[in-house]
Each structure stands twice: as C-alpha cells, then as structure tokens.
Design a protein around this motif. Sequence first.
Motif, PDB file in Angstrom:
ATOM      1  N   ARG A 176     -61.782  15.951  -7.261  1.00 54.38           N
ATOM      2  CA  ARG A 176     -61.155  17.060  -7.986  1.00 54.38           C
ATOM      3  C   ARG A 176     -59.765  17.262  -7.407  1.00 54.38           C
ATOM      4  NH1 ARG A 176     -61.767  19.510 -12.863  1.00 54.38           N
ATOM      5  NH2 ARG A 176     -60.949  21.599 -12.746  1.00 54.38           N
ATOM      6  N   THR A 177     -58.723  17.036  -8.243  1.00 47.39           N
ATOM      7  CA  THR A 177     -57.344  17.106  -7.774  1.00 47.39           C
ATOM      8  C   THR A 177     -56.486  17.789  -8.826  1.00 47.39           C
ATOM      9  OG1 THR A 177     -57.670  14.976  -6.653  1.00 47.39           O
ATOM     10  CG2 THR A 177     -55.399  15.725  -6.926  1.00 47.39           C
ATOM     11  N   ASN A 178     -55.762  18.821  -8.420  1.00 47.27           N
ATOM     12  CA  ASN A 178     -54.844  19.524  -9.315  1.00 47.27           C
ATOM     13  C   ASN A 178     -55.487  19.918 -10.640  1.00 47.27           C
ATOM     14  OD1 ASN A 178     -52.717  19.293  -7.425  1.00 47.27           O
ATOM     15  ND2 ASN A 178     -52.221  17.259  -8.196  1.00 47.27           N
ATOM     16  N   GLY A 179     -56.702  20.440 -10.580  1.00 51.08           N
ATOM     17  CA  GLY A 179     -57.383  20.925 -11.767  1.00 51.08           C
ATOM     18  C   GLY A 179     -57.975  19.844 -12.653  1.00 51.08           C
ATOM     19  N   LYS A 180     -58.046  18.610 -12.145  1.00 44.79           N
ATOM     20  CA  LYS A 180     -58.617  17.512 -12.932  1.00 44.79           C
ATOM     21  C   LYS A 180     -59.625  16.737 -12.092  1.00 44.79           C
ATOM     22  CE  LYS A 180     -54.828  16.637 -16.085  1.00 44.79           C
ATOM     23  NZ  LYS A 180     -53.961  15.630 -16.674  1.00 44.79           N
ATOM     24  N   ASN A 181     -60.574  16.117 -12.785  1.00 46.06           N
ATOM     25  CA  ASN A 181     -61.499  15.180 -12.159  1.00 46.06           C
ATOM     26  C   ASN A 181     -60.850  13.800 -12.255  1.00 46.06           C
ATOM     27  OD1 ASN A 181     -63.452  17.221 -11.783  1.00 46.06           O
ATOM     28  ND2 ASN A 181     -64.129  16.964 -13.892  1.00 46.06           N
ATOM     29  N   VAL A 182     -60.432  13.261 -11.114  1.00 41.76           N
ATOM     30  CA  VAL A 182     -59.658  12.021 -11.065  1.00 41.76           C
ATOM     31  C   VAL A 182     -60.543  10.884 -10.560  1.00 41.76           C
ATOM     32  CG1 VAL A 182     -57.624  10.891 -10.091  1.00 41.76           C
ATOM     33  CG2 VAL A 182     -57.552  13.344 -10.630  1.00 41.76           C
ATOM     34  N   PHE A 183     -60.613   9.804 -11.337  1.00 42.75           N
ATOM     35  CA  PHE A 183     -61.408   8.631 -10.989  1.00 42.75           C
ATOM     36  C   PHE A 183     -61.044   8.141  -9.590  1.00 42.75           C
ATOM     37  CE2 PHE A 183     -62.059   3.928 -11.318  1.00 42.75           C
ATOM     38  CZ  PHE A 183     -63.441   3.951 -11.406  1.00 42.75           C
ATOM     39  N   ASN A 184     -62.058   7.871  -8.773  1.00 39.16           N
ATOM     40  CA  ASN A 184     -61.868   7.388  -7.405  1.00 39.16           C
ATOM     41  C   ASN A 184     -61.980   5.856  -7.412  1.00 39.16           C
ATOM     42  OD1 ASN A 184     -62.092   6.665  -4.707  1.00 39.16           O
ATOM     43  ND2 ASN A 184     -63.236   8.509  -4.156  1.00 39.16           N
ATOM     44  N   LYS A 185     -60.849   5.197  -7.582  1.00 38.67           N
ATOM     45  CA  LYS A 185     -60.821   3.737  -7.666  1.00 38.67           C
ATOM     46  C   LYS A 185     -61.324   3.078  -6.390  1.00 38.67           C
ATOM     47  CE  LYS A 185     -57.067   3.265 -10.970  1.00 38.67           C
ATOM     48  NZ  LYS A 185     -55.712   2.773 -11.212  1.00 38.67           N
ATOM     49  N   ASP A 186     -61.004   3.670  -5.239  1.00 42.63           N
ATOM     50  CA  ASP A 186     -61.423   3.070  -3.975  1.00 42.63           C
ATOM     51  C   ASP A 186     -62.946   3.049  -3.852  1.00 42.63           C
ATOM     52  OD1 ASP A 186     -58.782   2.636  -3.224  1.00 42.63           O
ATOM     53  OD2 ASP A 186     -58.654   4.523  -2.112  1.00 42.63           O
ATOM     54  N   PHE A 187     -63.582   4.164  -4.183  1.00 41.53           N
ATOM     55  CA  PHE A 187     -65.041   4.254  -4.111  1.00 41.53           C
ATOM     56  C   PHE A 187     -65.688   3.300  -5.118  1.00 41.53           C
ATOM     57  CE2 PHE A 187     -69.021   6.705  -5.231  1.00 41.53           C
ATOM     58  CZ  PHE A 187     -69.703   6.398  -4.060  1.00 41.53           C
ATOM     59  N   ALA A 188     -65.170   3.288  -6.347  1.00 41.94           N
ATOM     60  CA  ALA A 188     -65.705   2.394  -7.380  1.00 41.94           C
ATOM     61  C   ALA A 188     -65.535   0.934  -6.969  1.00 41.94           C
ATOM     62  CB  ALA A 188     -65.006   2.648  -8.715  1.00 41.94           C
ATOM     63  N   SER A 189     -64.374   0.599  -6.431  1.00 43.68           N
ATOM     64  CA  SER A 189     -64.125  -0.778  -5.989  1.00 43.68           C
ATOM     65  C   SER A 189     -65.092  -1.188  -4.895  1.00 43.68           C
ATOM     66  CB  SER A 189     -62.684  -0.926  -5.487  1.00 43.68           C
ATOM     67  OG  SER A 189     -61.772  -0.724  -6.534  1.00 43.68           O
ATOM     68  N   GLN A 190     -65.381  -0.266  -3.999  1.00 45.48           N
ATOM     69  CA  GLN A 190     -66.303  -0.583  -2.912  1.00 45.48           C
ATOM     70  C   GLN A 190     -67.711  -0.853  -3.451  1.00 45.48           C
ATOM     71  OE1 GLN A 190     -67.045   2.327   0.256  1.00 45.48           O
ATOM     72  NE2 GLN A 190     -66.863   0.635   1.697  1.00 45.48           N
ATOM     73  N   ILE A 191     -68.146  -0.073  -4.427  1.00 46.97           N
ATOM     74  CA  ILE A 191     -69.471  -0.304  -5.025  1.00 46.97           C
ATOM     75  C   ILE A 191     -69.497  -1.649  -5.735  1.00 46.97           C
ATOM     76  CG2 ILE A 191     -71.068   0.475  -6.819  1.00 46.97           C
ATOM     77  CD1 ILE A 191     -70.343   3.358  -5.968  1.00 46.97           C
ATOM     78  N   ILE A 192     -68.464  -1.960  -6.484  1.00 53.15           N
ATOM     79  CA  ILE A 192     -68.399  -3.237  -7.197  1.00 53.15           C
ATOM     80  C   ILE A 192     -68.368  -4.395  -6.200  1.00 53.15           C
ATOM     81  CG2 ILE A 192     -66.923  -4.665  -8.686  1.00 53.15           C
ATOM     82  CD1 ILE A 192     -66.195  -1.959 -10.121  1.00 53.15           C
ATOM     83  N   GLU A 193     -67.613  -4.253  -5.140  1.00 51.52           N
ATOM     84  CA  GLU A 193     -67.566  -5.286  -4.108  1.00 51.52           C
ATOM     85  C   GLU A 193     -68.929  -5.455  -3.439  1.00 51.52           C
ATOM     86  OE1 GLU A 193     -65.061  -6.365  -0.066  1.00 51.52           O
ATOM     87  OE2 GLU A 193     -64.260  -4.870  -1.443  1.00 51.52           O
ATOM     88  N   TYR A 194     -69.612  -4.352  -3.203  1.00 54.92           N
ATOM     89  CA  TYR A 194     -70.948  -4.401  -2.604  1.00 54.92           C
ATOM     90  C   TYR A 194     -71.921  -5.161  -3.510  1.00 54.92           C
ATOM     91  CZ  TYR A 194     -75.446  -2.838  -0.763  1.00 54.92           C
ATOM     92  OH  TYR A 194     -76.733  -2.803  -0.262  1.00 54.92           O
ATOM     93  N   VAL A 195     -71.885  -4.878  -4.809  1.00 50.37           N
ATOM     94  CA  VAL A 195     -72.754  -5.575  -5.759  1.00 50.37           C
ATOM     95  C   VAL A 195     -72.460  -7.085  -5.695  1.00 50.37           C
ATOM     96  CG1 VAL A 195     -73.223  -5.947  -8.222  1.00 50.37           C
ATOM     97  CG2 VAL A 195     -73.104  -3.623  -7.299  1.00 50.37           C
ATOM     98  N   GLY A 196     -71.194  -7.458  -5.725  1.00 51.14           N
ATOM     99  CA  GLY A 196     -70.840  -8.874  -5.638  1.00 51.14           C
ATOM    100  C   GLY A 196     -71.328  -9.501  -4.349  1.00 51.14           C
ATOM    101  N   HIS A 197     -71.184  -8.769  -3.256  1.00 54.48           N
ATOM    102  CA  HIS A 197     -71.638  -9.258  -1.952  1.00 54.48           C
ATOM    103  C   HIS A 197     -73.147  -9.502  -1.954  1.00 54.48           C
ATOM    104  CE1 HIS A 197     -72.164  -9.435   2.397  1.00 54.48           C
ATOM    105  NE2 HIS A 197     -73.077  -8.491   2.269  1.00 54.48           N
ATOM    106  N   LYS A 198     -73.903  -8.581  -2.524  1.00 56.38           N
ATOM    107  CA  LYS A 198     -75.363  -8.714  -2.547  1.00 56.38           C
ATOM    108  C   LYS A 198     -75.822  -9.837  -3.471  1.00 56.38           C
ATOM    109  CE  LYS A 198     -77.697  -6.358  -0.327  1.00 56.38           C
ATOM    110  NZ  LYS A 198     -78.093  -6.599   1.060  1.00 56.38           N
ATOM    111  N   LEU A 199     -75.045 -10.179  -4.487  1.00 53.86           N
ATOM    112  CA  LEU A 199     -75.426 -11.229  -5.426  1.00 53.86           C
ATOM    113  C   LEU A 199     -75.038 -12.640  -4.937  1.00 53.86           C
ATOM    114  CD1 LEU A 199     -74.587  -9.564  -8.844  1.00 53.86           C
ATOM    115  CD2 LEU A 199     -76.810  -9.782  -7.725  1.00 53.86           C
ATOM    116  N   ARG A 200     -74.230 -12.718  -3.891  1.00 59.43           N
ATOM    117  CA  ARG A 200     -73.830 -14.031  -3.379  1.00 59.43           C
ATOM    118  C   ARG A 200     -74.972 -14.718  -2.708  1.00 59.43           C
ATOM    119  NH1 ARG A 200     -69.280 -11.590  -0.675  1.00 59.43           N
ATOM    120  NH2 ARG A 200     -67.953 -10.982  -2.378  1.00 59.43           N
TER     121      ARG A 200
END
Length: 101
Positions: free
Chosen positions: A77-101
């Motif tokens: 929550r930033t300046n009255g808006k819900n702002v997508f957290n790219k870092d957190f999302a990227s980490q989850i996506i990277e984790y999924v890729g890591h687990k599938l290797r």
Amino acid sequence: MKNFNDIPNLVKSIPLDGILRIDVALEGDWSPSVVTVWSRKAGFNGFSEIIESHPNYKPSLELYFQDMWLGIHCFNRTNGKNVFNKDFASQIIEYVGHKLR
C-alpha cells in the motif's frame, strides 16, 4: 543456491510439479485484468502487460494447477494505492522454476 526465506510457507509446502501457469490480476476485477506471467511452456513472460496499481483492488498472483489454484496477495500500500510488488512476485516465480529444475 538462492535464499528463498520470503516465500510463503504454504508455497513451500505444496508439490509444485503439477503447476501449469502463474497469473497476475487485480482481486476484485480479475477477468478484465488477468495476465499470464509464467507458464511451463513459455517460462517467464514479464510484467509489462499487468495493471501495476489500483486504489481499491489488490494485485495478486494465482498459481494454477490441474485441480486447484493458490492465490497470493502481492502488493504494498503506497500513496493511497495497492501497488504490485514485482520483487516478491519475481521471487515466487524464481522459486517455482528452481523447484521444477
């Protein structure tokens, strides 16, 4: 190996071998805003097409499996808006890729 301490325990506790895709959209306005950001076939597609913020709706990830899905709020929550957290999302996506290797 990368440190995945910020990954929610629920994601760490489920088998990811059956994951089909990961979508990003606004909870509360899902269908018009949904974008697939990762799939088994294409890999990571990037975040360029997503809606990055909204005053009311919550940007979220959904991990889709054959018979279920897992939704994860992914915003700050930033300046009255819900702002997508790219870092957190990227980490989850990277984790999924890591687990599938």
